[in-house]
Design a protein around this motif. Structure first.
Motif, PDB file in Angstrom:
ATOM      1  N   ALA A  13       0.807  -1.265   0.023  1.00 52.01           N
ATOM      2  CA  ALA A  13      -0.104   0.105   0.074  1.00 52.01           C
ATOM      3  C   ALA A  13       0.964   1.216   0.004  1.00 52.01           C
ATOM      4  CB  ALA A  13      -0.760   0.073   1.008  1.00 52.01           C
ATOM      5  N   MET A  14       2.024   1.240   0.707  1.00 51.66           N
ATOM      6  CA  MET A  14       2.901   2.315   0.800  1.00 51.66           C
ATOM      7  C   MET A  14       3.526   2.639  -0.518  1.00 51.66           C
ATOM      8  SD  MET A  14       6.014   2.292   3.581  1.00 51.66           S
ATOM      9  CE  MET A  14       6.910   1.082   2.687  1.00 51.66           C
ATOM     10  N   LEU A  15       3.656   1.576  -1.328  1.00 53.13           N
ATOM     11  CA  LEU A  15       4.227   1.786  -2.436  1.00 53.13           C
ATOM     12  C   LEU A  15       3.463   1.784  -3.684  1.00 53.13           C
ATOM     13  CD1 LEU A  15       7.529  -0.427  -1.845  1.00 53.13           C
ATOM     14  CD2 LEU A  15       7.600   2.042  -2.133  1.00 53.13           C
ATOM     15  N   ALA A  16       1.978   1.683  -3.427  1.00 57.97           N
ATOM     16  CA  ALA A  16       0.970   1.909  -4.386  1.00 57.97           C
ATOM     17  C   ALA A  16       0.954   3.268  -4.903  1.00 57.97           C
ATOM     18  CB  ALA A  16      -0.329   1.144  -4.015  1.00 57.97           C
ATOM     19  N   ARG A  17       0.084   3.277  -6.284  1.00 58.42           N
ATOM     20  CA  ARG A  17       0.149   4.584  -6.878  1.00 58.42           C
ATOM     21  C   ARG A  17       0.079   5.843  -6.137  1.00 58.42           C
ATOM     22  NH1 ARG A  17      -2.457   7.563 -10.245  1.00 58.42           N
ATOM     23  NH2 ARG A  17      -1.077   8.758 -11.562  1.00 58.42           N
ATOM     24  N   PRO A  18      -1.202   5.995  -5.332  1.00 58.25           N
ATOM     25  CA  PRO A  18      -1.283   7.091  -4.655  1.00 58.25           C
ATOM     26  C   PRO A  18      -0.252   7.537  -3.746  1.00 58.25           C
ATOM     27  CG  PRO A  18      -3.449   6.127  -4.328  1.00 58.25           C
ATOM     28  CD  PRO A  18      -2.116   5.021  -4.902  1.00 58.25           C
ATOM     29  N   TYR A  19       0.331   6.703  -3.367  1.00 53.93           N
ATOM     30  CA  TYR A  19       1.387   6.969  -1.925  1.00 53.93           C
ATOM     31  C   TYR A  19       3.096   6.843  -2.494  1.00 53.93           C
ATOM     32  CZ  TYR A  19      -2.628   6.808   0.718  1.00 53.93           C
ATOM     33  OH  TYR A  19      -3.804   7.093   1.312  1.00 53.93           O
ATOM     34  N   ARG A  20       2.890   6.396  -3.794  1.00 50.57           N
ATOM     35  CA  ARG A  20       4.474   5.994  -4.144  1.00 50.57           C
ATOM     36  C   ARG A  20       5.378   7.188  -4.163  1.00 50.57           C
ATOM     37  NH1 ARG A  20       4.144   3.977  -9.428  1.00 50.57           N
ATOM     38  NH2 ARG A  20       3.311   2.129  -8.495  1.00 50.57           N
TER      39      ARG A  20
END
Length: 450
Positions: free
Chosen positions: A254-261
């Motif tokens: 989640a931390m590296l998924a699109r909205p947060y990457r």
């Protein structure tokens, strides 16, 4: 969005509930407990620096031979942070926090039994793992109990515990070592966290974590009543309104998924650069100032001004973050740090000017570094918050390790104080740029998540 199932009708968003009620004695207690954890962390992190000369004298070795001991805790800190975040997002902040405080207390106490460098190195590495796990979890737990409009300031008040604990380490060393030897500092540094860990049994789990993990509704009601005895609690369901689009992913995913990457990478870069500057300056400043022709007394006094402004910096920038764009506020702190450090290199003509610049640099340095934890806690959603904060801390530690070693390398290569200080402005400017980029990225409408 996450729901807590029940047959009743009204839905309370727990964060909104916290925001709408006044800050209760119960929340002050949680803040105080987290402050004590961070203070114990500061004491045990700094202790080794204060006892190093006495250890070297007793074991008849040069202080420089203690290099592995000094860096072992830093490596442990990085590892502890990287491991603890994902575990806390899975099993809860409270359990990991109690375990980590007990763990670093135990291994600090074990340092008393060390008879050579390698034993002390291993014990400090294990202490570091516990220390690395404690700070991000105290940050996450407190951030989930405070009102949004005062979150950064209250978190930064908690981080002041670290500075206070580190100073207490120096005072304890000065008071204890002459009469009781260096081991007495580790006795205190071990006993306090172990007793604190036992006291932490009373600490509640994060309210947001309990809701998104569907804990028994009575447990949630019990904690909310401690914050405010609102009659609506008895007949309501509970929820956390936030972007949970990636809640099916692992916390790291989640931390590296699109909205947060992009935000994750900019936080890592800024924290890494900040610790690179911090450890270079704190490790080598007395030596650098001495080499530039100042007396030993002047070098000691000027260096002491660097951490002195820390609490002031944390409070100023925490207050500003709650009123202005948080990323831009911390970027400004790094920008001012770069200017101050650069000026220290250029304007080292008199002790007075160097002292003022050092104090200003200290205000900006500690203000920026402490505010980075609040910034990460504000940035991530509940299900990956502990991981987000912890991994930023873990990745940043490698900047600290490089800073602690790199300063010595530059000195050995014959570079002057002016050159090294001017060079240190560069990572501060990189950190500022990264956070300005993060603020710009977050301002784009498609990514405006809470």
């Amino acid at each position: 969005m996450s729901h807590h199932q029940s047959a009743t009708s009204k839905v309370i968003d727990v964060q909104q509930f916290i925001d709408e009620h006044s800050f209760s004695p119960y929340q002050w207690l949680i803040l105080f407990i987290c402050f004590l954890i961070v203070a114990a962390d500061g004491f045990d992190t700094a202790a080794i620096g204060f006892v190093a000369p006495a250890v070297a004298r007793e074991w008849s070795i040069p202080v420089s031979a203690l290099g592995p001991v000094l860096s072992a805790a830093l490596v442990g800190l990085a590892l502890g942070a990287l491991l603890a975040g994902p575990i806390a997002d899975r099993i809860g902040r409270r359990r990991v926090l109690i375990g980590s405080v007990f763990f670093f207390g135990l291994w600090t106490a074990a340092c008393v039994a060390a008879t050579d460098i390698w034993q002390l190195t291993v014990f400090r590495f294990l202490t570091g793992i516990g220390l690395g796990a404690a700070l991000p979890n105290a940050t996450t737990l407190l951030s989930e109990y405070v009102p949004a409009k005062r979150r950064a300031l209250l978190l930064n008040i908690m981080f002041c515990g670290f500075t206070l604990g580190a100073s207490a380490g120096g005072l304890a060393a000065a008071a204890l070592i002459p009469d009781f030897g260096w081991r007495s500092v580790f006795v205190v540094g071990g006993a306090v966290p172990v007793l604190l860990a036992i006291g932490l049994i009373r600490l509640p789990e994060s309210i947001r974590f309990m809701v998104i993990r569907d804990w028994p509704i009575e447990r949630i009601r019990h904690v909310l009543r401690r914050i405010a005895n609102d009659p609506a609690i008895a007949t309501s369901r509970f929820t956390v309104w936030e972007n949970q689009g990636d809640s099916q992913r692992t916390p790291i995913g989640a931390m590296l998924a699109r909205p947060y990457r992009f935000g994750t990478l900019t936080l890592w870069l800024a924290y890494y650069m900040g610790l690179l500057v911090y450890y270079t300056l704190t490790s080598w400043m007395p030596t650098l100032i001495r080499e530039a022709g100042f007396s030993l007394r002047e070098a000691a006094l000027v260096t002491a001004l660097f951490p002195a402004g820390g609490v002031l910096g944390a409070l100023i920038f925490g207050w500003l973050m709650d009123r202005w764009n948080p990323s831009r506020t911390v970027a400004l702190a790094f920008l001012l740090l770069g200017v101050a450090v650069c000026a220290m290199g250029q304007g080292a003509a008199s002790t007075g000017s160097l002292a003022v610049l050092t104090f200003v640099a200290g205000v900006c340095m500690t203000g920026a570094q402490m505010s980075m934890l609040a910034l990460a806690a504000l940035f991530y959603p509940t299900h990956s918050r502990a991981t987000g904060v912890a991994w930023m801390l873990g990745v940043g530690r490698f900047g600290g390790i490089l800073g602690a070693m790199g300063g010595g390398t530059l000195l050995a290569a014959g570079y002057s104080m002016i050159y090294i200080f001017t060079l240190m402005a560069a990572p501060a400017f990189v950190a500022a740029l990264a956070l300005f980029a993060m603020a710009w990225d977050r301002a784009r409408p498609a990514l405006a998540v809470h």
